[in-house]
Scaffold this motif. Structure first.
Motif, PDB file in Angstrom:
ATOM      1  N   VAL A 277       0.854  -1.189   0.000  1.00  0.00           N
ATOM      2  CA  VAL A 277       0.000   0.000   0.000  1.00  0.00           C
ATOM      3  C   VAL A 277       0.890   1.239   0.000  1.00  0.00           C
ATOM      4  N   ARG A 278       0.536   2.198  -0.823  1.00  0.00           N
ATOM      5  CA  ARG A 278       1.361   3.394  -0.959  1.00  0.00           C
ATOM      6  C   ARG A 278       1.080   4.385   0.175  1.00  0.00           C
ATOM      7  N   PRO A 279       2.105   5.150   0.577  1.00  0.00           N
ATOM      8  CA  PRO A 279       1.924   6.127   1.662  1.00  0.00           C
ATOM      9  C   PRO A 279       0.769   7.091   1.427  1.00  0.00           C
ATOM     10  N   GLU A 280       0.577   7.507   0.168  1.00  0.00           N
ATOM     11  CA  GLU A 280      -0.465   8.492  -0.135  1.00  0.00           C
ATOM     12  C   GLU A 280      -1.873   7.913  -0.085  1.00  0.00           C
ATOM     13  N   HIS A 281      -1.982   6.592   0.018  1.00  0.00           N
ATOM     14  CA  HIS A 281      -3.293   5.948   0.086  1.00  0.00           C
ATOM     15  C   HIS A 281      -3.680   5.553   1.511  1.00  0.00           C
ATOM     16  N   ILE A 282      -2.849   5.938   2.476  1.00  0.00           N
ATOM     17  CA  ILE A 282      -3.097   5.588   3.880  1.00  0.00           C
ATOM     18  C   ILE A 282      -3.733   6.767   4.612  1.00  0.00           C
ATOM     19  N   GLU A 283      -4.753   6.471   5.425  1.00  0.00           N
ATOM     20  CA  GLU A 283      -5.353   7.467   6.310  1.00  0.00           C
ATOM     21  C   GLU A 283      -4.912   7.169   7.738  1.00  0.00           C
ATOM     22  N   VAL A 284      -4.441   8.186   8.420  1.00  0.00           N
ATOM     23  CA  VAL A 284      -3.931   8.042   9.788  1.00  0.00           C
ATOM     24  C   VAL A 284      -5.006   8.443  10.792  1.00  0.00           C
ATOM     25  N   HIS A 285      -5.179   7.605  11.841  1.00  0.00           N
ATOM     26  CA  HIS A 285      -6.138   7.888  12.912  1.00  0.00           C
ATOM     27  C   HIS A 285      -5.350   8.053  14.209  1.00  0.00           C
ATOM     28  N   ILE A 286      -5.273   9.290  14.682  1.00  0.00           N
ATOM     29  CA  ILE A 286      -4.449   9.619  15.840  1.00  0.00           C
ATOM     30  C   ILE A 286      -5.113   9.130  17.138  1.00  0.00           C
ATOM     31  N   ASN A 287      -4.275   8.643  18.060  1.00  0.00           N
ATOM     32  CA  ASN A 287      -4.708   8.159  19.375  1.00  0.00           C
ATOM     33  C   ASN A 287      -5.617   6.936  19.279  1.00  0.00           C
ATOM     34  N   THR A 330       0.509   7.448  19.256  1.00  0.00           N
ATOM     35  CA  THR A 330       0.058   6.100  18.915  1.00  0.00           C
ATOM     36  C   THR A 330      -1.107   6.235  17.944  1.00  0.00           C
ATOM     37  N   VAL A 331      -1.024   5.539  16.805  1.00  0.00           N
ATOM     38  CA  VAL A 331      -2.023   5.731  15.758  1.00  0.00           C
ATOM     39  C   VAL A 331      -2.478   4.393  15.193  1.00  0.00           C
ATOM     40  N   ASP A 332      -3.548   4.475  14.424  1.00  0.00           N
ATOM     41  CA  ASP A 332      -3.995   3.368  13.598  1.00  0.00           C
ATOM     42  C   ASP A 332      -4.062   3.876  12.165  1.00  0.00           C
ATOM     43  N   ILE A 333      -4.089   2.979  11.201  1.00  0.00           N
ATOM     44  CA  ILE A 333      -4.198   3.383   9.804  1.00  0.00           C
ATOM     45  C   ILE A 333      -5.298   2.584   9.117  1.00  0.00           C
ATOM     46  N   SER A 334      -5.803   3.159   8.036  1.00  0.00           N
ATOM     47  CA  SER A 334      -6.763   2.452   7.195  1.00  0.00           C
ATOM     48  C   SER A 334      -6.509   2.825   5.749  1.00  0.00           C
ATOM     49  N   PHE A 335      -7.053   2.059   4.836  1.00  0.00           N
ATOM     50  CA  PHE A 335      -6.927   2.328   3.400  1.00  0.00           C
ATOM     51  C   PHE A 335      -8.065   1.613   2.681  1.00  0.00           C
ATOM     52  N   GLU A 336      -8.401   2.122   1.520  1.00  0.00           N
ATOM     53  CA  GLU A 336      -9.449   1.502   0.718  1.00  0.00           C
ATOM     54  C   GLU A 336      -8.924   0.190   0.145  1.00  0.00           C
ATOM     55  N   PRO A 337      -9.733  -0.878   0.179  1.00  0.00           N
ATOM     56  CA  PRO A 337      -9.281  -2.171  -0.357  1.00  0.00           C
ATOM     57  C   PRO A 337      -8.777  -2.092  -1.789  1.00  0.00           C
ATOM     58  N   ARG A 338      -9.378  -1.234  -2.608  1.00  0.00           N
ATOM     59  CA  ARG A 338      -8.968  -1.148  -4.015  1.00  0.00           C
ATOM     60  C   ARG A 338      -7.582  -0.534  -4.173  1.00  0.00           C
ATOM     61  N   ARG A 339      -7.116   0.158  -3.125  1.00  0.00           N
ATOM     62  CA  ARG A 339      -5.807   0.791  -3.204  1.00  0.00           C
ATOM     63  C   ARG A 339      -4.660  -0.170  -2.889  1.00  0.00           C
ATOM     64  N   ALA A 340      -4.946  -1.271  -2.225  1.00  0.00           N
ATOM     65  CA  ALA A 340      -3.902  -2.214  -1.823  1.00  0.00           C
ATOM     66  C   ALA A 340      -3.559  -3.167  -2.961  1.00  0.00           C
ATOM     67  N   MET A 341      -2.336  -3.649  -2.964  1.00  0.00           N
ATOM     68  CA  MET A 341      -1.879  -4.633  -3.946  1.00  0.00           C
ATOM     69  C   MET A 341      -1.380  -5.872  -3.211  1.00  0.00           C
TER      70      MET A 341
END
Length: 352
Positions: A277-287, A330-341
């Motif tokens: 997954v590319r850095p630009e396709h990741i969403e960061v969720h703080i705390n 401390t964070v979590d991340i998410s991304f759209e399934p279509r963005r992952a390879m």
């Protein structure tokens, strides 16, 4: 102008083979960029086209001519090197016209061609200067002008911007792109900088260990890489790769501590894969979550957040906007399934 064709091109140094049967078609008027890590064979391949390296086997055609055994001077190419290779005792005008002078071209014709190249490269005010009175970018423009006046069928560039500082590299990159647009010549360009490749090329050739990994337009390689190597090489910062195992609901990713759903035809349950997954396709969720923010590179409009997972795997996420994580969060991340390879764990081939 004309194109370049390589048919099963091979290069050996004694018993060591460094170029392994390369087949490639560079179309007439195309800007083709060779990229790859150091030692991948990109400069060797360029020098084989130029005739500066002997082709051990296979054929090289420029247009309809088989130039495999021809001397460099007979091939109709002009080469621009990483070093400017200008004569210090000659003026800019003399440097640009020297090759034609040595070939006995009439003085009036030399002046006409030098003037034409000077107009294109905006060198008119520097024609009477000597190289020591020029900046690095100006010297490289003179070297390019020297190539233009020869009227070659193909231009060859071997990392021409490597010796320039960051600002000049951007400036010269724009000038080379404009030059290609203005004269429409076939150009083959070697670089280790994938940003140069993405911004200049009509076609990118990704090389590794003397073999072509993939050929395509810049965005085609970015969006649809054939394997993990290409996916990791094209894009800046590089794609993140995480270990995973196919499960009933998608892919279990230990680094994230959960299963993720993906838009891909996955192999059998229990199969090890690599998730990209590319850095630009990741969403960061703080705390939220348990990814540790190790470093944040704030570049103004964008920040690159370096994360460490519980598995020790590292992840880079791109952040924009006003609220951004900082080191120690401390964070979590998410991304759209279509963005992952998804890539095969062993071979690195893309699973689509």
């Amino acid at each position: 102008m004309t194109g370049v064709t390589l048919n099963n091109a091979i290069k050996r140094y004694g018993d060591v083979q460094v170029i392994h049967g390369v087949d490639l078609q560079v179309e007439d008027g195309e800007f083709c960029v060779f990229v790859g890590p150091s030692g991948c064979g990109k400069s060797t391949l360029l020098r084989m086209i130029a005739g500066l390296e002997e082709t051990s086997d296979g054929q090289i055609h420029i247009g309809s001519r088989d130039v495999t055994k021809m001397d460099p001077s007979e091939r109709g190419v002009a080469m621009v090197f990483q070093t400017y290779a200008l004569y210090p005792h000659m003026t800019v005008e003399e440097n640009m016209g020297f090759g034609l002078k040595m070939n006995g071209v009439p003085k009036a014709e030399i002046q006409q061609k030098v003037k034409g190249a000077s107009d294109i490269l905006k060198l008119d005010e520097y024609l009477e200067r000597k190289p020591k009175a020029l900046s690095g970018g100006q010297r490289q423009r003179v070297a390019i002008g020297r190539a233009i006046v020869r009227g070659p069928e193909v231009f060859l560039f071997d990392e021409p911007l490597s010796n320039l500082d960051a600002e000049l590299r951007v400036e010269m990159r724009v000038e080379i792109a404009r030059l290609h647009k203005d004269i429409g010549a076939t150009m083959v360009y070697v670089t280790h900088d994938q940003v140069e490749a993405m911004t200049l090329a009509d076609k990118i050739v990704v090389l590794r260990a003397g073999r072509i990994e993939q050929v395509g337009a810049p965005l085609e390689l970015y969006r649809n890489p054939d394997n993990k190597f290409v996916a990791g090489f094209i894009g800046s910062p590089a794609m993140n790769f995480l270990d995973g195992v196919v499960s009933d609901g998608g892919v279990d990713v230990p680094a994230l501590g959960r299963s993720v759903a993906l838009d891909a035809d996955l192999p059998a349950v229990g199969t090890k894969i690599t998730l990209g997954v590319r850095p630009e396709h990741i969403e960061v969720h703080i705390n939220k979550g348990d990814l540790n923010a190790d470093l944040s590179e704030a570049l103004g409009g964008v920040s690159y957040l370096h994360l460490v997972a519980r598995t020790g795997e590292r992840i880079i996420a791109e952040e924009r906007g006003d609220e951004r994580a900082v080191a120690g969060d401390t964070v979590d991340i998410s991304f759209e399934p279509r963005r992952a390879m998804v890539f095969a764990h062993d071979s690195g081939l893309r699973i689509r």
